[in-house]
Design an enzyme around this catalytic site. Structure first.
Site, PDB file in Angstrom:
ATOM      1  CG  HIS A 271      42.456  41.065  41.805  1.00  0.00           C
ATOM      2  ND1 HIS A 271      43.171  42.128  41.296  1.00  0.00           N
ATOM      3  CD2 HIS A 271      42.913  40.885  43.064  1.00  0.00           C
ATOM      4  CE1 HIS A 271      44.019  42.563  42.209  1.00  0.00           C
ATOM      5  NE2 HIS A 271      43.877  41.828  43.300  1.00  0.00           N
TER       6      HIS A 271
ATOM      7  CE  LYS B 253      42.152  37.531  30.887  1.00  0.00           C
ATOM      8  NZ  LYS B 253      42.326  38.822  31.568  1.00  0.00           N
TER       9      LYS B 253
ATOM     10  CE  LYS C 279      50.760  46.901  32.250  1.00  0.00           C
ATOM     11  NZ  LYS C 279      50.838  45.447  32.399  1.00  0.00           N
TER      12      LYS C 279
ATOM     13  CE  LYS D  10      43.356  41.559  26.641  1.00  0.00           C
ATOM     14  NZ  LYS D  10      43.047  42.570  27.598  1.00  0.00           N
ATOM     15  NE  ARG D  11      44.837  35.407  33.659  1.00  0.00           N
ATOM     16  CZ  ARG D  11      43.599  34.980  33.895  1.00  0.00           C
ATOM     17  NH1 ARG D  11      43.265  33.724  33.670  1.00  0.00           N
ATOM     18  NH2 ARG D  11      42.693  35.791  34.395  1.00  0.00           N
TER      19      ARG D  11
ATOM     20  CB  THR E 296      46.607  46.546  34.225  1.00  0.00           C
ATOM     21  OG1 THR E 296      46.933  45.167  34.076  1.00  0.00           O
ATOM     22  CG2 THR E 296      45.967  46.782  35.575  1.00  0.00           C
TER      23      THR E 296
HETATM   24  C1  H2P Z   1      43.029  39.973  37.015  1.00  0.00           C
HETATM   25  C2  H2P Z   1      41.735  40.500  36.366  1.00  0.00           C
HETATM   26  C3  H2P Z   1      41.995  41.813  35.624  1.00  0.00           C
HETATM   27  C4  H2P Z   1      42.601  42.830  36.587  1.00  0.00           C
HETATM   28  C5  H2P Z   1      43.832  42.241  37.278  1.00  0.00           C
HETATM   29  C6  H2P Z   1      44.399  43.170  38.324  1.00  0.00           C
HETATM   30  C7  H2P Z   1      42.788  38.725  37.803  1.00  0.00           C
HETATM   31  O1  H2P Z   1      44.061  39.839  36.052  1.00  0.00           O
HETATM   32  O2  H2P Z   1      41.167  39.552  35.510  1.00  0.00           O
HETATM   33  O3  H2P Z   1      40.802  42.332  35.089  1.00  0.00           O
HETATM   34  O4  H2P Z   1      42.984  43.996  35.895  1.00  0.00           O
HETATM   35  O5  H2P Z   1      43.517  41.004  37.912  1.00  0.00           O
HETATM   36  O6  H2P Z   1      43.408  43.624  39.181  1.00  0.00           O
HETATM   37  P1  H2P Z   1      44.361  38.817  34.843  1.00  0.00           P
HETATM   38  O7  H2P Z   1      43.073  38.428  34.230  1.00  0.00           O
HETATM   39  O8  H2P Z   1      45.229  39.575  33.885  1.00  0.00           O
HETATM   40  O9  H2P Z   1      45.092  37.663  35.430  1.00  0.00           O
END
Ligand code: H2P
Length: 836
Positions: A373, A571, A680, A565-566, A676
């Site tokens: 991820h 970001k 949305k 978002k976080r 994601t």
């Molecule tokens: C993470 C990634 C996102 C990805 C999500 C799901 C870790 O989420 O950074 O880009 O869409 O996984 O695959 P997040 O930053 O929101 O914690």
């Protein structure tokens, strides 16, 4: 069957072969029964919270029927099954989701209304289940919804944290972290299974003995805790299938170490055992560098050990042995967090089931697949060998053995290339030897996937380049998706109704590509006005929420611009706030005439900073300081408002997403794996301002470049720009806004120095580089917003082009291209009541 047995079975049949009735009276009876007999309150007096609890129990009864029958059906059909292993599930609330999926929302609303309760009000009493940090955990929950809806023989496995993601409060603009006591008032959705309990071991030493001419290793653990199962039914949308999310909770072991009780200090022994529960007590906030946190590794092992024991037990109970296990089971690793499961499965197969290495390895590599991820190298988990050795001595041995064989394979393929071995080895050499969990996952999984096209390409070129060269066929892409139930149909009823009416069907809710049918209405003026009305309703709801949470009055005539978002440097909330400062500075220096031309904006920001991530916490303070200044400047008035919404979570997102008009997904290209929330927002007719990063790229492709505001450096340009950053002639406007911060315009100048230094120094995330392009894109936003017809057309086209971003599509691809599992749809029971 004996006479007695037949009699008993006939009796049970007449007693049970009827589903709970779904009519207003039966629902009311069931709610009132639960008030009296489950929560033991008087059925004549119960408040909104008790009404919520009883309604949840009543809904759960219906889920249990479907859950039981689905499990029985899976058992009878015996299809290949998939298990989704994730340390995080960001569930949010369950009541409305369950009622909608079961098609019982209207019925419950009416039943409650007659009893004097309002479903819209009592649903607010449910606490979010926040067993995740952000996108990764929410993705896992969307996947469960889609796996149930797609009728896959699937289960999720995770941990039942006593404390989920911390509750964020903002005091004087600073983030404060408070524990999330989500279980304190009970959790009606879960079913405790005290009889489904497994021992999980830690520490100790390994001995070896001969058995039938074979060396058998025996792990003599020094600590053991019990993992107790809690089941959470996950209903599919308009299907009779309900699948399971099984979460483990740690309890003191019932059997282990009995003799310590006889050694004198009885009370101390009990207290020591009590510590066992701490294993599942807290969700780790995502600081992306879990440096040697023993408890975290303990959690991971606890989780996978219980999960694998459960899966092997279920399989052997049904099949008599483990034969064909690897043909009938797929295990998906959500990130590297469950990777120790690879060593645990090897251990169970070899040491408990007495398989040899070869057969165990063959089975292990056939069942596991792994999702990555992130490309941020600091996020790749590593554990000190010393720690792993002490906590899980047998696993360390197995990992060494896997690595030894892997290095042989490497030599066979590439000859004697020490540099390559050094880079690829599962063990990282150095002062402190480390186990690289991603390498273990890559070696043992049959497939590895990224979460958006650009990300899946990047992992092949960067962090996993060597592995791609070695195993090119293992690499796949599975672009993320979100469930259109929670994220459109249920959170935005006015938009859902308008779409239903326009398309003449609600079939799009489980076949999202049907939204394409909206395209032909995009230029229809009358349709556009209804579209605008729907958006205004959602904006009003969001404005009320902002008033409630931030005490700020915002005008719904303004453009609602959102970034939630976080909080993380990559970001780039900093880019957003610098842009806001620029806008503020411009407005306050305008003549009244010039002001008349300004598009009023409400800038909404929300998100949590990991408690150990100092800079991210300073960013929150900066946003708050700017909002304080802007919102109280009479020269600005309604032309600009800035709000930081505290404690961003799933339930808040369900209000924020529909009410937004512009959302920001502005990470440095090449850093956001997918995102994601971008999906949305687009699905709810909110336009995106974003970089060519993560899923933005595919969203632009699907909805059309003209319907999205893209700006900034491209991923392939970023590495070079970084090396040249020191020579960049920064834009004057950038220099000016940064100076405003450092000169104390917003107070706390010293406190903000690290932020200023970060963007003025190496500026790893290239905020200065992208700043001018960002402002240009924001100008384009303002210009476009002035033309309501063009804006609305873009909004309609966004929704119409979102078909690809349903998690149903993603899950179907996982099922066919990675897991090899097929739908197993339970036939709708003939005697099931209406709406079942
Ligand atoms: C993470 C990634 C996102 C990805 C999500 C799901 C870790 O989420 O950074 O880009 O869409 O996984 O695959 P997040 O930053 O929101 O914690």
């Amino acid at each position: 069957m004996s006479e007695d047995e037949r009699h008993r079975s006939d009796l049970l049949y007449t007693l049970m072969d009827t589903y709970i009735k779904n009519d207003v009276l039966s629902v009311q009876e069931s709610i009132v029964n639960h008030v009296e007999y489950t929560i033991a309150r008087s059925r004549y007096h119960f408040d909104d919270f008790e009404a919520y609890q009883a309604t949840a129990y009543s809904t759960r009864d219906r889920l249990i029927e479907s859950w039981n029958d689905t499990q029985q059906y899976f058992h009878d059909q015996d299809p290949k099954r998939v298990y989704y292993l994730s340390m995080e599930f960001l569930v949010g609330r369950s009541l409305l989701n369950a009622l909608y999926n079961l098609n019982l929302k209207g019925l419950y609303r009416e039943a409650l209304e007659q009893l004097g309760y309002n479903l819209e009000i009592i649903k607010e009493r449910e606490r979010d289940a926040a067993l995740g940090n952000g996108g990764l955990g929410r993705l896992a929950s969307c996947f469960l919804d889609s796996m149930a809806t797609e009728n896959l023989p699937a289960w999720g496995y995770g941990l039942r944290y006593q404390y989920g993601m911390f509750r964020q409060t903002i005091q004087d603009g600073f983030q404060r972290e408070n524990p999330d006591y989500w279980l304190t008032l009970g959790n009606p959705w879960e079913i405790e299974r005290p009889n489904v309990t497994y021992p999980v071991s830690f520490y100790g030493h390994v001995s070896a003995r001969e058995e039938d001419g074979r060396q058998i290793f025996v792990w003599n653990p020094a600590e053991q805790v019990d993992a107790v199962a809690y089941d959470n039914p996950i209903p599919g949308y308009r299907t009779a299938n309900t699948i399971n999310l099984r979460l483990w909770s740690a309890k003191p072991s019932r059997e282990f170490d009995l003799e310590s009780f006889n050694s004198g200090d009885y009370v101390a022994s009990i207290l020591e055992k009590q510590n066992a529960e701490s294993i599942s007590s807290v969700l780790y906030p995502d600081d992306r560098t879990y440096k040697g946190k023993e408890l975290r590794l303990k959690q991971q092992h606890f989780f996978v050990s219980a999960t694998l024991q459960d899966i092997l037990r279920r399989y052997t109970a049904q099949h008599g042995s483990l034969e064909n296990f690897s043909d009938k089971v797929a295990l998906q690793l959500n990130d590297t967090h469950p990777t120790i499961g690879i060593a645990e499965l090897m251990r169970l197969l070899m040491d408990v089931y007495k398989w040899g290495w070869t057969a165990s390895w063959e089975a292990t590599t056939k069942v596991f697949s792994f999702t990555n991820h992130t490309v941020l190298p600091e996020a790749l988990e590593q554990w000190p060998v010393e720690l792993l050795q002490e906590l899980l001595p047998r696993h360390m041995q197995i990992i060494y053995d896997i690595n030894w064989r892997f290095l042989q394979e490497l030599r066979a393929k590439f000859g004697n290339d020490q540099a390559r071995e050094y880079r690829m080895s599962i063990i990282q050499e150095g002062d402190e030897k480390m186990v690289r969990m991603a390498h273990l996952a890559l070696v043992a999984s049959h497939t590895v996937n990224g979460v958006a096209e650009i990300h899946s390409e990047l992992i092949k070129q960067t962090i996993f380049e060597d592995f791609y060269e070695m195993y090119p066929k293992k690499f796949q892409n599975k672009t993320n998706g979100v469930t259109p139930r929670r994220w459109l149909a249920f959170c935005n009823p006015p938009l859902r109704n308008l779409i239903n009416e326009t398309l003449g069907t609600d079939a799009w809710i489980s076949r999202l590509d049907l939204l394409e049918g909206l395209k032909s209405h995009a230029d229809d003026g009358e349709f556009q006005s209804r579209w605008v009305e729907v958006k205004q309703l959602a904006k009003a709801k969001l404005a009320a929420k902002i008033k409630e949470l931030c005490g700020v009055e915002v005008s719904t005539d303004a453009l609602f611009d959102v970034q939630v978002k976080r909080i993380h440097e990559y970001k780039r909330q900093v880019l957003n706030i610098l842009g806001i400062i620029h806008r503020y500075d411009q407005i306050r220096n305008m003549s009244e005439e010039e002001k008349a031309d300004v598009v009023p904006r409400v800038c909404i920001i929300g998100g949590k900073a990991a408690p150990g991530y100092e800079l991210a916490k300073r960013i929150i303070k900066l946003i708050s300081a700017v909002s304080q200044r802007v919102n109280n400047d009479p020269a600005v008035g309604d032309l600009l408002k800035v709000v930081f919404i505290p404690d961003y979570n799933v339930s808040l997102a369900e209000v924020i997403v529909p009410g937004s008009e512009l959302s920001q997904h502005i990470s440095t290209a090449g850093t956001e794996a997918s995102g994601t929330s971008n999906m949305k927002f687009a699905m709810n007719g909110c336009l995106i301002i974003g970089t060519m990063d993560g899923a933005n790229v595919e969203i632009a492709e699907e909805i059309g470049d003209d319907n999205i505001f893209i700006f900034g450096a491209l991923a392939h340009e970023v590495p070079k720009l970084r090396t040249e950053r020191a020579d960049l002639k920064v834009d004057d406007r950038f220099a000016h806004v940064v100076r405003l911060i450092s000169s104390g315009e917003f107070g706390y100048a010293d406190f903000f120095t690290p932020i200023v230094d970060a963007v003025q120094g190496s500026d790893y995330y290239l905020v200065a580089n992208d700043f001018p392009a960002y402002l240009r894109a924001q100008d384009a936003v303002d210009r476009t917003y002035k033309n309501s017809s063009i804006w609305t057309r873009m909004s309609i086209m966004s929704v119409a082009g979102c078909g690809k971003f349903s998690s149903d599509r993603t899950i179907r691809q996982y099922a066919t291209e990675i897991w090899g599992v097929e739908p197993c749809e339970r036939p709708r029971p003939p005697n099931a009541p209406e709406g079942y």
